[in-house]
Write a protein that holds these residues in place. Structure first.
Motif, mmCIF file in Angstrom:
data_model
loop_
_atom_site.group_PDB
_atom_site.id
_atom_site.type_symbol
_atom_site.label_atom_id
_atom_site.label_comp_id
_atom_site.label_asym_id
_atom_site.label_seq_id
_atom_site.Cartn_x
_atom_site.Cartn_y
_atom_site.Cartn_z
ATOM 1 N N SER A 7 0.867 -1.058 -0.007
ATOM 2 C CA SER A 7 0.088 0.126 0.159
ATOM 3 C C SER A 7 1.058 1.196 -0.201
ATOM 4 O O SER A 7 0.477 2.302 -0.548
ATOM 5 C CB SER A 7 -0.967 0.060 1.370
ATOM 6 O OG SER A 7 -1.664 1.081 1.397
ATOM 7 N N LEU A 8 2.166 1.368 0.867
ATOM 8 C CA LEU A 8 2.846 2.398 0.625
ATOM 9 C C LEU A 8 3.573 2.711 -0.816
ATOM 10 O O LEU A 8 3.651 3.526 -0.980
ATOM 11 C CB LEU A 8 4.015 2.099 1.827
ATOM 12 C CG LEU A 8 3.770 2.394 3.264
ATOM 13 C CD1 LEU A 8 4.906 1.827 4.419
ATOM 14 C CD2 LEU A 8 3.263 3.716 3.409
ATOM 15 N N MET A 9 3.672 1.461 -1.367
ATOM 16 C CA MET A 9 4.352 1.617 -2.647
ATOM 17 C C MET A 9 3.455 1.812 -3.775
ATOM 18 O O MET A 9 3.914 1.571 -5.018
ATOM 19 C CB MET A 9 5.316 0.601 -2.932
ATOM 20 C CG MET A 9 6.685 0.171 -1.992
ATOM 21 S SD MET A 9 7.166 -1.431 -2.234
ATOM 22 C CE MET A 9 7.933 -1.139 -3.793
ATOM 23 N N ARG A 10 2.141 1.471 -3.549
ATOM 24 C CA ARG A 10 1.184 1.647 -4.391
ATOM 25 C C ARG A 10 1.257 2.546 -5.515
ATOM 26 O O ARG A 10 1.005 2.172 -6.774
ATOM 27 C CB ARG A 10 -0.478 1.575 -3.901
ATOM 28 C CG ARG A 10 -0.927 3.085 -3.513
ATOM 29 C CD ARG A 10 -2.062 2.618 -2.994
ATOM 30 N NE ARG A 10 -2.868 3.872 -2.313
ATOM 31 C CZ ARG A 10 -2.410 4.396 -1.441
ATOM 32 N NH1 ARG A 10 -1.657 3.945 -0.349
ATOM 33 N NH2 ARG A 10 -2.953 5.522 -1.133
ATOM 34 N N ASN A 11 1.741 3.558 -5.276
ATOM 35 C CA ASN A 11 1.759 4.735 -6.373
ATOM 36 C C ASN A 11 3.221 4.849 -7.191
ATOM 37 O O ASN A 11 3.077 5.469 -8.108
ATOM 38 C CB ASN A 11 1.483 6.292 -5.704
ATOM 39 C CG ASN A 11 0.324 6.382 -5.207
ATOM 40 O OD1 ASN A 11 -0.739 5.611 -5.738
ATOM 41 N ND2 ASN A 11 0.151 6.939 -4.292
ATOM 42 N N ILE A 12 4.076 3.870 -6.652
ATOM 43 C CA ILE A 12 5.282 3.903 -7.568
ATOM 44 C C ILE A 12 5.549 2.511 -8.070
ATOM 45 O O ILE A 12 6.351 2.574 -8.923
ATOM 46 C CB ILE A 12 6.486 4.379 -6.648
ATOM 47 C CG1 ILE A 12 6.650 3.392 -5.492
ATOM 48 C CG2 ILE A 12 6.461 5.758 -6.249
ATOM 49 C CD1 ILE A 12 7.645 3.462 -4.740
ATOM 50 N N ILE A 13 4.614 1.654 -7.992
ATOM 51 C CA ILE A 13 4.889 0.412 -8.840
ATOM 52 C C ILE A 13 4.343 0.500 -9.870
ATOM 53 O O ILE A 13 3.221 0.694 -10.430
ATOM 54 C CB ILE A 13 4.236 -0.894 -7.906
ATOM 55 C CG1 ILE A 13 4.787 -0.806 -6.413
ATOM 56 C CG2 ILE A 13 4.392 -2.011 -8.816
ATOM 57 C CD1 ILE A 13 4.071 -1.903 -5.617
ATOM 58 N N PRO A 14 5.062 0.325 -11.399
ATOM 59 C CA PRO A 14 4.627 0.288 -12.466
ATOM 60 C C PRO A 14 3.729 -0.915 -12.664
ATOM 61 O O PRO A 14 4.104 -2.050 -12.379
ATOM 62 C CB PRO A 14 5.767 0.188 -13.277
ATOM 63 C CG PRO A 14 7.097 0.389 -12.693
ATOM 64 C CD PRO A 14 6.616 0.297 -11.004
ATOM 65 N N SER A 15 2.588 -0.792 -13.268
ATOM 66 C CA SER A 15 1.334 -1.704 -13.259
ATOM 67 C C SER A 15 1.969 -3.122 -13.850
ATOM 68 O O SER A 15 1.325 -4.179 -13.732
ATOM 69 C CB SER A 15 0.094 -1.269 -13.566
ATOM 70 O OG SER A 15 0.057 -1.202 -14.943
ATOM 71 N N LYS A 16 2.949 -2.932 -15.066
ATOM 72 C CA LYS A 16 3.100 -3.772 -15.574
ATOM 73 C C LYS A 16 4.015 -4.889 -14.857
ATOM 74 O O LYS A 16 3.789 -6.234 -15.082
ATOM 75 C CB LYS A 16 4.029 -3.306 -17.065
ATOM 76 C CG LYS A 16 3.171 -3.053 -18.057
ATOM 77 C CD LYS A 16 4.055 -3.010 -19.396
ATOM 78 C CE LYS A 16 2.841 -2.664 -20.688
ATOM 79 N NZ LYS A 16 3.703 -2.286 -21.728
ATOM 80 N N ILE A 17 4.906 -4.569 -14.057
ATOM 81 C CA ILE A 17 5.552 -5.361 -13.530
ATOM 82 C C ILE A 17 5.131 -5.495 -11.997
ATOM 83 O O ILE A 17 5.949 -6.049 -10.864
ATOM 84 C CB ILE A 17 7.316 -4.983 -13.316
ATOM 85 C CG1 ILE A 17 7.279 -3.564 -12.842
ATOM 86 C CG2 ILE A 17 7.571 -5.068 -14.858
ATOM 87 C CD1 ILE A 17 8.563 -3.297 -12.206
ATOM 88 N N ARG A 18 4.042 -5.542 -11.591
ATOM 89 C CA ARG A 18 3.587 -5.422 -10.127
ATOM 90 C C ARG A 18 3.619 -6.878 -9.660
ATOM 91 O O ARG A 18 3.869 -6.930 -8.625
ATOM 92 C CB ARG A 18 2.118 -4.850 -10.083
ATOM 93 C CG ARG A 18 1.078 -5.431 -10.653
ATOM 94 C CD ARG A 18 -0.252 -4.812 -10.501
ATOM 95 N NE ARG A 18 -1.387 -5.632 -10.833
ATOM 96 C CZ ARG A 18 -1.804 -5.698 -11.914
ATOM 97 N NH1 ARG A 18 -1.267 -5.334 -12.836
ATOM 98 N NH2 ARG A 18 -3.032 -6.686 -12.319
ATOM 99 N N ILE A 19 3.197 -7.832 -10.498
ATOM 100 C CA ILE A 19 3.214 -9.262 -9.994
ATOM 101 C C ILE A 19 4.752 -9.481 -9.536
ATOM 102 O O ILE A 19 4.616 -9.952 -8.248
ATOM 103 C CB ILE A 19 2.902 -10.388 -11.067
ATOM 104 C CG1 ILE A 19 1.593 -9.835 -11.583
ATOM 105 C CG2 ILE A 19 2.808 -11.533 -10.859
ATOM 106 C CD1 ILE A 19 0.158 -10.439 -10.834
#
Lengths: 250, 214
Positions: free
Chosen positions: B61-73
């Motif tokens: 949740s803390l990182m949710r804005n900086i994780i690129p959605s393509k590599i989130r898994i």
């Protein structure tokens, strides 16, 4: 001979679904139709056959105690096995991605049937479980690791195929309303697992100690423990294990 | 729940019953069933999952804005794997026997669908505090089922609870055993875990008709 033994043992006795419950989530979610079940099952065989040997190599030459000795004698003391989870899962995620790309390029028809399942598989417990069991059971050679991957994949395939066929038929039965869907699937799987337990005597001829205890995963750790300090029966776990087996024998 | 607003306490209480991860959402069955032959192992597994999911949800949740959605898994997998390694090392240090007994199943928390499911469905879109509550709630709902299954399997299978002989001693024929009671060793074998969960689902859905599947 040990290849044949491992092959049948992983398919029937240590079946991933019925003995260790690995990959239950996708097993329950994707088993409504036979055709999709076949697709997922084939993908699991494929990915297990690729990832287990690779993780075997990693384990053998990078992770286990003293594995780094090939780099030079000063590295012989390292034991990196605490890193195995993260390395195994990274390998699996990359391999799944790689396999997806390769299959898409060279065999579009295979991609069409397997494609949608491949991403799903990266987080399937059966895949990581295959690698972790390979590590904890100390599979000795690369060939056997490949064999283990393929055969436990086949076991998983058979299980999901069987439950999908049963679920297609059971739609016409009058199941009590609260059991419909998930509940009855659990109970059927339980009954099938009891059926699979009868394969337990296959390798021992049925006259040695109860093999079903062998395949019970909770005992895997204890067995390793037991074999490590043979004879020291003070070990609480070893005592409780023998107690348990005498109780079940009665 | 004085500290929590109504909405927040719902986050914790919902997954315990009507939205239980195991019996309703069908998540996280994989690594769970195999270790429920004893109550102690079930409790340790439940606590491990609560720790991993609670902390993991906060981190994501803390990182949710900086994780690129393509590599989130893969980011999620790395975070879970790191947390699970910590849990595994702690268990190995302080409860070695138990960690041997749980063998690969601690490692399999990584691919436990509850973890990825909650990351995807909740932590990526909510603030850390609410994600933390959601993580604790869902993991507790999962743990509850494990403990129930572990309770019945150990009680009926070996007549003990947490290793204490609550039903008397089968060898010295005390307690229930003096009137001819026998342990059902079958409960210790893996298929019974599935059947016990099937029965739990049956009971739960019979009590709450809204949950019945078509």
């Amino acid at each position: 001979m040990e290849h044949v033994e491992l092959f049948f043992k992983s398919i029937f006795i240590d079946n991933m679904i019925f003995a260790t419950f690995l990959g239950m989530c996708s097993y329950l979610a994707v088993s409504k139709k036979v055709t999709t079940a076949v697709g997922l099952g084939a993908a699991v065989i494929f990915v297990l056959a690729v990832t287990v040997p690779i993780n075997w190599l990693l384990d053998q030459y990078l992770l286990r105690d003293g594995a780094l000795a090939w780099l030079g004698p000063e590295y012989a003391d390292y034991n990196l096995s605490f890193l195995s989870f993260i390395l195994f899962i990274a390998t699996i995620a990359t391999m799944v991605q790689l396999v997806e790309i390769v299959v898409e390029k060279f065999s579009p028809s295979l991609y069409n049937s397997l494609g949608i399942f491949l991403p799903l598989i990266a987080v399937n417990c059966a895949i990581l479980g295959g690698s972790l069991f390979m590590q904890s059971r100390d599979i000795p050679t690369l060939g056997l690791a490949f064999n283990y991957g393929v055969s436990s994949g086949i076991g998983w395939f058979l299980a999901i195929l069987a439950i999908a066929a049963i679920r297609e038929k059971i739609r016409y039965s009058n199941v009590p309303a609260p059991l419909r869907g998930l509940g009855i699937t659990f109970i059927i799987t339980g009954l099938m697992a009891i059926g699979f337990m009868s394969f337990g005597g296959m390798l021992t001829g049925g006259d040695e100690e109860k093999p079903s205890l062998d395949s019970d995963p909770t005992n895997v750790g204890m067995k390793i423990e037991q074999s490590k300090n043979e004879g020291t029966a003070e070990n609480a776990d070893a005592v409780s294990l023998s107690e348990m087996s005498t109780l079940t024998k009665q | 729940m004085g500290l929590l607003s109504k909405k927040d306490s719902k986050l914790i209480l919902d997954p315990l019953a009507d939205n239980n991860p195991i019996t309703i959402q069908v998540l996280g069955i994989c690594s769970a069933l195999a270790i429920t032959a004893q109550l102690k192992a079930s409790i340790v597994m439940a606590v491990s999952v609560i720790v991993v999911l609670g902390v993991g949800n906060v981190v994501i949740s803390l990182m949710r804005n900086i994780i690129p959605s393509k590599i989130r898994i893969i980011v999620q997998l790395v975070i879970v794997a790191a947390l699970v390694i910590m849990v595994d090392q702690v268990l190995k240090a302080f409860a070695y026997e138990l960690s041997k007994q749980l063998s690969v199943f601690i490692g399999l928390i990584i691919t436990n669908c509850i973890i990825m499911g909650r990351f995807e469905a909740f932590a990526l879109g909510n603030n850390p505090w609410r994600s933390f509550l959601d993580g604790i709630g869902n993991a507790a709902g999962y743990g509850l089922i494990l403990v129930i299954v572990g309770f019945f399997r150990e009680l009926l299978g070996s007549g003990t609870l947490l290793g204490f002989k609550v039903l008397g001693d089968p060898i010295e024929q005390t307690g229930l055993y003096s009137i001819g009671y026998e342990n059902n060793g079958f409960m210790l074998l893996s298929p019974m875990a599935l059947i016990v969960i099937g029965l739990i689902i049956w009971v739960q859905r019979a009590r709450n008709k809204d949950l019945i599947e078509e």
